[in-house]
Design an enzyme around this catalytic site. Structure first.
Site, short mmCIF file in Angstrom:
data_model
loop_
_atom_site.label_atom_id
_atom_site.label_comp_id
_atom_site.label_asym_id
_atom_site.label_seq_id
_atom_site.Cartn_x
_atom_site.Cartn_y
_atom_site.Cartn_z
N GLY A 39 0.77 -1.70 0.30
CA GLY A 39 0.52 -0.11 0.38
C GLY A 39 0.85 0.85 0.56
N HIS A 53 -3.91 -1.62 10.80
CA HIS A 53 -2.72 -1.90 9.96
C HIS A 53 -1.46 -2.79 10.93
CE1 HIS A 53 -4.58 -4.24 7.53
NE2 HIS A 53 -4.85 -2.82 5.86
#
Length: 176
Positions: A39, A53
């Site tokens: 990401g 996360h």
């Protein structure tokens, strides 16, 4: 060394894929837990998802080594040690990052070669991907191209995998 285990996990957005993958990997008791993040924080929503996360991993009783690798997945190979447990999150984000650089046949071939090389070193490789093919095919050419590539990559990864799971509503279904 014996070939490592390959685990593929897919599901919709916020279906519990990452949490399941993290728990799965921690249960494998590898020498190190390596998180390969694809990401890129391109907007506020993605920034929040990445931070969530990171906070989730910090709350676990094991340490994680995090490698940011939004493109050129094969570049992680030298950082992996024998017996590592690897969690790659996620294929769909990586593909979106790679797609507009061209030479997708070459990129796809490098991906499979990199996974094979990781399996020679790692105890287990857990790959997370989003299920984006449940919707009808798009009318936009670029989205159709993306759907074609991700579909083919998913089929090939599941064929290579020792185990394959789909997450829905926080529940897992094992397909393989």
């Amino acid at each position: 060394m014996v070939r490592g285990k390959l685990v593929f996990i897919t599901g919709g957005v916020r279906s519990g894929k990452s949490s399941f993958a993290e728990q799965y990997l921690m249960n494998e008791q590898a020498t190190r837990n390596v998180y390969i993040a694809s990401g890129v924080a391109v907007d506020g929503e993605m920034t929040k998802r990445i931070q969530k996360h990171q906070i989730d991993r910090e709350s676990y009783p094991v340490d994680w080594v995090t490698t940011e690798q939004p493109r050129h997945f094969e570049q992680v190979i030298p950082t992996i040690q024998s017996g590592d447990g690897i969690l790659w999150d996620c294929v769909t984000t990586w593909l979106a990052n790679e797609l507009y650089e061209g030479e997708m046949e070459k990129v796809e071939k490098q991906l499979y070669q990199a996974i094979d090389q990781l399996l020679e070193k790692a105890k287990v490789v857990v790959i997370v991907s989003n299920e984006v093919l449940d919707e009808p095919l798009s009318t936009y050419e670029s989205v159709i191209l993306y759907q074609k590539w991700i579909g083919r990559i998913h089929v090939n990864l599941v064929a290579k995998a020792d185990e394959a799971y789909e997450m829905e509503y926080g529940l897992k279904h094992q397909w393989k």
